[in-house]
Design a protein around this motif. Structure first.
Motif, mmCIF file in Angstrom:
data_model
loop_
_atom_site.group_PDB
_atom_site.id
_atom_site.type_symbol
_atom_site.label_atom_id
_atom_site.label_comp_id
_atom_site.label_asym_id
_atom_site.label_seq_id
_atom_site.Cartn_x
_atom_site.Cartn_y
_atom_site.Cartn_z
ATOM 1 N N ALA A 1 0.616 -1.110 0.110
ATOM 2 C CA ALA A 1 0.069 -0.144 -0.160
ATOM 3 C C ALA A 1 0.708 1.276 0.006
ATOM 4 C CB ALA A 1 -0.904 -0.205 1.151
ATOM 5 N N ASP A 2 1.791 1.106 0.870
ATOM 6 C CA ASP A 2 2.818 2.493 0.672
ATOM 7 C C ASP A 2 3.516 2.778 -0.365
ATOM 8 O OD1 ASP A 2 4.112 4.643 2.600
ATOM 9 O OD2 ASP A 2 5.954 3.490 1.967
ATOM 10 N N LYS A 3 3.913 1.481 -1.018
ATOM 11 C CA LYS A 3 4.506 1.862 -2.490
ATOM 12 C C LYS A 3 3.540 2.183 -3.610
ATOM 13 C CE LYS A 3 6.966 -0.977 -6.049
ATOM 14 N NZ LYS A 3 6.323 -0.477 -7.210
ATOM 15 N N GLN A 4 2.268 1.885 -3.748
ATOM 16 C CA GLN A 4 1.219 2.390 -4.476
ATOM 17 C C GLN A 4 0.872 3.761 -4.248
ATOM 18 O OE1 GLN A 4 0.058 0.584 -7.275
ATOM 19 N NE2 GLN A 4 1.746 -0.793 -6.440
ATOM 20 N N ASP A 5 0.846 4.052 -2.790
ATOM 21 C CA ASP A 5 0.565 5.449 -2.445
ATOM 22 C C ASP A 5 1.877 6.252 -2.854
ATOM 23 O OD1 ASP A 5 -0.459 7.682 -0.922
ATOM 24 O OD2 ASP A 5 0.305 6.948 1.117
ATOM 25 N N ARG A 6 2.789 6.170 -2.626
ATOM 26 C CA ARG A 6 3.876 6.862 -3.139
ATOM 27 C C ARG A 6 4.043 7.136 -4.576
ATOM 28 N NH1 ARG A 6 6.609 8.146 1.560
ATOM 29 N NH2 ARG A 6 6.134 7.128 3.273
ATOM 30 N N GLU A 7 3.399 6.062 -5.178
ATOM 31 C CA GLU A 7 3.678 6.231 -6.889
ATOM 32 C C GLU A 7 2.162 6.844 -7.171
ATOM 33 O OE1 GLU A 7 4.180 2.137 -8.000
ATOM 34 O OE2 GLU A 7 6.451 2.126 -7.569
ATOM 35 N N GLN A 8 1.511 7.098 -6.297
ATOM 36 C CA GLN A 8 0.060 7.756 -6.767
ATOM 37 C C GLN A 8 -0.864 7.043 -7.241
ATOM 38 O OE1 GLN A 8 0.794 11.793 -8.293
ATOM 39 N NE2 GLN A 8 1.427 12.603 -6.308
ATOM 40 N N ASN A 9 -0.771 5.688 -7.239
ATOM 41 C CA ASN A 9 -1.701 4.679 -7.727
ATOM 42 C C ASN A 9 -2.872 4.603 -6.867
ATOM 43 O OD1 ASN A 9 0.040 4.535 -10.047
ATOM 44 N ND2 ASN A 9 1.444 2.898 -9.113
ATOM 45 N N TYR A 10 -3.727 5.416 -6.780
ATOM 46 C CA TYR A 10 -4.570 5.447 -5.824
ATOM 47 C C TYR A 10 -6.082 4.316 -6.210
ATOM 48 C CZ TYR A 10 -2.115 9.163 -3.811
ATOM 49 O OH TYR A 10 -1.004 9.895 -3.280
ATOM 50 N N GLY A 11 -6.734 3.900 -5.497
ATOM 51 C CA GLY A 11 -7.666 3.127 -5.483
ATOM 52 C C GLY A 11 -8.261 2.313 -4.461
ATOM 53 N N LYS A 12 -9.346 1.498 -4.468
ATOM 54 C CA LYS A 12 -9.693 0.725 -3.480
ATOM 55 C C LYS A 12 -8.659 -0.277 -2.726
ATOM 56 C CE LYS A 12 -14.729 0.964 -3.865
ATOM 57 N NZ LYS A 12 -15.932 0.436 -4.262
ATOM 58 N N ASN A 13 -7.853 -0.927 -3.809
ATOM 59 C CA ASN A 13 -6.974 -1.804 -3.145
ATOM 60 C C ASN A 13 -5.819 -1.302 -2.208
ATOM 61 O OD1 ASN A 13 -7.724 -4.169 -4.553
ATOM 62 N ND2 ASN A 13 -6.544 -3.978 -6.436
ATOM 63 N N VAL A 14 -5.561 0.105 -2.403
ATOM 64 C CA VAL A 14 -4.558 0.741 -1.723
ATOM 65 C C VAL A 14 -5.264 1.122 -0.315
ATOM 66 C CG1 VAL A 14 -3.210 2.893 -1.305
ATOM 67 C CG2 VAL A 14 -3.272 1.865 -3.549
#
Length: 322
Positions: free
Chosen positions: A100-113
């Motif tokens: 989740a932190d990796k996706q967050d920092r890459e701004q790949n937002y969504g319900k999975n995050v």
């Protein structure tokens, strides 16, 4: 395994998070399912001193399930051994958190995050079953719940979440927004407490839609129920670097092993006695060393010493002390 746990009355709503998570993991990771229900039982027993018939019915049903699950998984050390179980859950929570932190920092937002952050916080709640969290785990739990609330609130309002920042203090955390009403239901803001009050339905915990799967970016599947020892031995520090040998266990290959020395053979300056061991005995000695390492992760010095002594006796005499 049969599951006949009634719906929770209003007074036990706070344990529904853990029961729902357990149901999601029954098939793919029985270890997570077992400890989530055990934590739900412990929280439920502490909520009130005098139980109503409805509360008693739910808690007794959880007890019955736990007893049956313990018998069914008697050979699964992540169920029967708390040190292995703690490492298994810690590893799973950390994987969710780092994904989740990796996706967050890459701004790949969504319900999975959002769900991964929220679920990581819940698994850290379950880890309190084994005692007080380490400082690192406690910070991960607090940050995961706060970040899930902020990202959810931002996306719900059509806004871009703010970039990840250091964990806010208690006052700031209360202002980050809540996991309020959305497409499928309502949910409160995740707070650093082990007892949420309602289902986060927007994260895939809804009653009717099919359950989403855990993101596969960080692994192809969740730990299988027989991989507790591998999970225990691969508990990584933050930041996490993928292990080229997941679990740290290297299969025994006779061509890669030194030739065993016959029993009672002394060699070297220290006159070390080495027994002639079978492949099974070598594997058991490796397990003792891994258990000792897992115990040290949680400062359980006594257990670490016991397992190291067992490994040494097996290597020197060929006798398994267990």
């Amino acid at each position: 395994m049969s599951l006949n746990i009634p719906d929770c009355p209003a007074s036990l709503k706070s344990i529904q998070y853990y029961l729902k998570t357990a149901s999601e993991h029954d098939a793919r990771d029985p270890v997570i399912a077992y400890w989530c229900r055990l934590h739900a039982l412990q929280v439920g027993l502490k909520l009130t001193t005098k139980k109503t018939p409805e509360e008693t019915k739910v808690l007794m049903a959880i007890m019955d399930w736990l007893e049956e699950a313990k018998k069914t998984n008697k050979d699964n050390e992540a169920v029967s051994n708390e040190v292995v179980a703690q490492a298994h859950l810690e590893n799973y929570a950390l994987k969710l958190f780092l994904f989740a932190d990796k996706q967050d920092r890459e701004q790949n937002y969504g319900k999975n995050v959002v769900k991964s952050f929220f679920l990581a916080g819940m698994i850290y709640d379950v880890l309190t079953t084994f005692g007080e969290l380490t400082e690192e785990a406690a910070q991960n739990r607090k940050y995961a719940k706060w970040r899930a609330a902020h990202i959810h609130s931002s996306l719900k309002n059509g806004e871009m979440p703010e970039p990840p920042t250091p964990l806010p203090d208690e006052g700031e955390q209360n202002d980050t927004g809540s996991l309020a009403e959305g497409g499928e239901g309502s949910a409160p803001a995740p707070a650093p407490t082990p007892a949420p009050t309602s289902f986060p339905q927007e994260f895939g915990f809804s009653e009717n839609p099919s359950q989403p799967t855990i993101p596969t970016s960080f692994s192809n599947s969740l730990p299988d129920p027989n991989a507790a020892l591998r999970a225990a031995s691969q508990l990584p520090p933050v930041p996490y670097t993928p292990d080229p040998n997941p679990g740290g266990f290297i299969p025994y290959d006779p061509s890669q092993q030194p030739q065993p020395t016959p029993p009672s053979t002394l060699y070297g300056d220290n006159s070390i006695l080495v027994a002639q061991l079978s492949p099974e005995q070598i594997a058991k000695a490796q397990k003792y060393c891994k258990w000792a390492s897992s115990a040290l992760n949680y400062e359980d010095i006594k257990t670490a010493i016991t397992n190291l002594r067992n490994a040494l006796e097996l290597l020197q005499t060929g006798r398994d002390p267990a």
